[in-house]
Design a protein around this motif. Structure first.
Motif, PDB file in Angstrom:
ATOM      1  N   LEU A 162      -4.802  27.453   7.715  1.00 38.35           N
ATOM      2  CA  LEU A 162      -4.136  28.749   7.826  1.00 38.35           C
ATOM      3  C   LEU A 162      -5.155  29.882   7.835  1.00 38.35           C
ATOM      4  N   THR A 163      -6.164  29.803   6.980  1.00 40.80           N
ATOM      5  CA  THR A 163      -7.201  30.840   6.926  1.00 40.80           C
ATOM      6  C   THR A 163      -7.991  30.894   8.225  1.00 40.80           C
ATOM      7  N   LEU A 164      -8.395  29.729   8.739  1.00 39.68           N
ATOM      8  CA  LEU A 164      -9.144  29.698   9.999  1.00 39.68           C
ATOM      9  C   LEU A 164      -8.278  30.163  11.166  1.00 39.68           C
ATOM     10  N   SER A 165      -6.985  29.852  11.122  1.00 42.05           N
ATOM     11  CA  SER A 165      -6.072  30.339  12.166  1.00 42.05           C
ATOM     12  C   SER A 165      -5.991  31.856  12.135  1.00 42.05           C
ATOM     13  N   ALA A 166      -5.909  32.426  10.938  1.00 45.09           N
ATOM     14  CA  ALA A 166      -5.871  33.881  10.797  1.00 45.09           C
ATOM     15  C   ALA A 166      -7.148  34.510  11.339  1.00 45.09           C
ATOM     16  N   LEU A 167      -8.296  33.926  11.009  1.00 45.55           N
ATOM     17  CA  LEU A 167      -9.579  34.444  11.518  1.00 45.55           C
ATOM     18  C   LEU A 167      -9.641  34.355  13.038  1.00 45.55           C
ATOM     19  N   ALA A 168      -9.262  33.205  13.585  1.00 48.60           N
ATOM     20  CA  ALA A 168      -9.370  32.998  15.033  1.00 48.60           C
ATOM     21  C   ALA A 168      -8.420  33.903  15.800  1.00 48.60           C
ATOM     22  N   LEU A 169      -7.146  33.935  15.422  1.00 48.99           N
ATOM     23  CA  LEU A 169      -6.163  34.731  16.161  1.00 48.99           C
ATOM     24  C   LEU A 169      -6.404  36.222  15.982  1.00 48.99           C
ATOM     25  N   ASN A 170      -6.774  36.637  14.774  1.00 48.38           N
ATOM     26  CA  ASN A 170      -7.072  38.051  14.572  1.00 48.38           C
ATOM     27  C   ASN A 170      -8.288  38.469  15.397  1.00 48.38           C
ATOM     28  N   GLY A 171      -9.305  37.606  15.468  1.00 48.91           N
ATOM     29  CA  GLY A 171     -10.474  37.905  16.279  1.00 48.91           C
ATOM     30  C   GLY A 171     -10.156  37.995  17.759  1.00 48.91           C
ATOM     31  N   LEU A 172      -9.325  37.092  18.253  1.00 48.93           N
ATOM     32  CA  LEU A 172      -8.962  37.106  19.672  1.00 48.93           C
ATOM     33  C   LEU A 172      -8.130  38.340  20.028  1.00 48.93           C
ATOM     34  N   TYR A 173      -7.171  38.690  19.172  1.00 51.29           N
ATOM     35  CA  TYR A 173      -6.348  39.874  19.454  1.00 51.29           C
ATOM     36  C   TYR A 173      -7.163  41.158  19.321  1.00 51.29           C
ATOM     37  N   LEU A 174      -8.077  41.197  18.354  1.00 51.33           N
ATOM     38  CA  LEU A 174      -8.929  42.374  18.216  1.00 51.33           C
ATOM     39  C   LEU A 174      -9.841  42.531  19.428  1.00 51.33           C
ATOM     40  N   ALA A 175     -10.391  41.411  19.917  1.00 58.93           N
ATOM     41  CA  ALA A 175     -11.221  41.452  21.117  1.00 58.93           C
ATOM     42  C   ALA A 175     -10.421  41.933  22.317  1.00 58.93           C
ATOM     43  N   ALA A 176      -9.167  41.469  22.430  1.00 66.23           N
ATOM     44  CA  ALA A 176      -8.318  41.911  23.539  1.00 66.23           C
ATOM     45  C   ALA A 176      -8.001  43.393  23.431  1.00 66.23           C
ATOM     46  N   ALA A 177      -7.716  43.869  22.202  1.00 63.65           N
ATOM     47  CA  ALA A 177      -7.380  45.285  22.016  1.00 63.65           C
ATOM     48  C   ALA A 177      -8.565  46.188  22.330  1.00 63.65           C
ATOM     49  N   ILE A 178      -9.766  45.749  21.988  1.00 63.52           N
ATOM     50  CA  ILE A 178     -10.944  46.574  22.243  1.00 63.52           C
ATOM     51  C   ILE A 178     -11.344  46.522  23.707  1.00 63.52           C
ATOM     52  N   LEU A 263     -16.689  46.669  21.283  1.00 61.72           N
ATOM     53  CA  LEU A 263     -16.558  47.841  20.422  1.00 61.72           C
ATOM     54  C   LEU A 263     -17.735  48.788  20.633  1.00 61.72           C
ATOM     55  N   LEU A 264     -18.940  48.245  20.740  1.00 64.68           N
ATOM     56  CA  LEU A 264     -20.122  49.080  20.983  1.00 64.68           C
ATOM     57  C   LEU A 264     -20.003  49.809  22.322  1.00 64.68           C
ATOM     58  N   ASN A 265     -19.563  49.089  23.345  1.00 61.62           N
ATOM     59  CA  ASN A 265     -19.399  49.711  24.668  1.00 61.62           C
ATOM     60  C   ASN A 265     -18.311  50.793  24.638  1.00 61.62           C
ATOM     61  N   ARG A 266     -17.226  50.500  23.955  1.00 62.93           N
ATOM     62  CA  ARG A 266     -16.116  51.461  23.904  1.00 62.93           C
ATOM     63  C   ARG A 266     -16.500  52.713  23.121  1.00 62.93           C
ATOM     64  N   ALA A 267     -17.236  52.513  22.038  1.00 61.27           N
ATOM     65  CA  ALA A 267     -17.664  53.658  21.246  1.00 61.27           C
ATOM     66  C   ALA A 267     -18.612  54.554  22.027  1.00 61.27           C
TER      67      ALA A 267
END
Length: 270
Positions: A162-178, A263-267
């Motif tokens: 569950l913890t690794l799923s949270a890390l993986a999915l949160n990372g993928l969605y954050l990457a998509a949002a940025i 994030l660096l590029n967007r900033a």
């Protein structure tokens, strides 16, 4: 000889770094806590499936043969409910990126001498804690409603997955949002992705019972590894779940690496 001027107002470097991170965490938690609409929308699908679908289907289909072991359907369906919560909460966390830009907060943030790494780390910690907190709430409700026959190793393997799923999915969605600059495009992606990811993975059924095309899709579906990791961990322990856990860990690293670079590029463009 004139006496030298000494200024003692600047904090030590280590204190400044800690202050950076604590300030980011404070504003991230405040931003997520005030966004009650997204929190409710994130909790609703999980509770609906847990309270209605799980209980109804468990009375209809009592036992499932999973890898040669008879598993109660409530236990078999639990990873799907948890995975839905992970996806929903990850999308909610990623929405904060667009809220910052539309409110003008992002411009203020990047005008401040703050390290990008601290900002990304703060977002990661806040987002993952939201995902885990929301999903653990569902797990507690499930433990109260259903008789979960898990031993200590099974619980530990389930929580690790569950913890690794949270890390993986949160990372993928954050990457998509940025990476995605259009808010409406991300809204469409976020809302459409949850049912597509959930039902193209072995959520309510085993991989062998899925149509051939969906079996191919499930191989590249990140939720497949989250659901299988939690299910195998809950039923068999770490021995069967380690391969899925490894894939989830790799996805988390890739997601945050892509997100950090974007994030660096967007900033730089603000």
């Amino acid at each position: 000889m004139a006496a030298g001027l000494h200024f003692h107002t600047a904090p030590p470097a280590r204190t400044a770094r800690a202050a950076d991170l604590s300030a980011v965490l404070y504003r991230e938690y405040a931003l997520l806590a005030r966004n009650r609409v997204y929190l409710i929308l994130g909790l609703t699908p999980m509770l609906v499936y847990l309270l209605l679908v799980n209980t109804s289907l468990s009375n209809l289909v009592r036992v499932v043969d999973y890898k040669g072991v008879s598993v109660g359907f409530a236990v078999f369906l639990l990873p799907m409910t948890l995975a839905m919560s992970v996806v929903s909460a990850a999308g909610t966390s990623a929405m904060a990126v667009f809220q910052e830009e539309m409110s003008g907060v992002a411009t203020q943030l990047w005008s401040y001498p703050m390290r990008r790494s601290r900002f990304l780390l703060g977002k990661m910690i806040a987002g993952v804690s939201l995902v885990l907190g929301q999903t653990l709430l569902g797990l507690v409700v499930a433990a109260i409603m259903f008789d979960l026959p898990f031993g200590p190793e099974n619980w530990l393997a389930l929580l690790t997955a569950l913890t690794l799923s949270a890390l993986a999915l949160n990372g993928l969605y954050l990457a998509a949002a940025i990476t995605i600059t259009d808010y409406q495009a991300f809204m469409v992606l976020s809302n459409v992705s949850m049912p597509v990811l959930v039902f193209s993975a072995p959520s309510m059924y085993t991989t062998e019972s899925m149509p051939t095309v969906l079996q191919w899709v499930s191989v590249v579906n990140p939720l497949t590894y989250a659901i299988n990791g939690m299910r195998d961990g809950a039923v068999f322990g770490f021995g069967e779940a380690w391969a899925d856990l490894l894939v989830l860990a790799v996805m988390a690293v890739v997601g945050y690496a892509v997100g950090g670079r974007a994030l660096l590029n967007r900033a730089g463009n603000i």
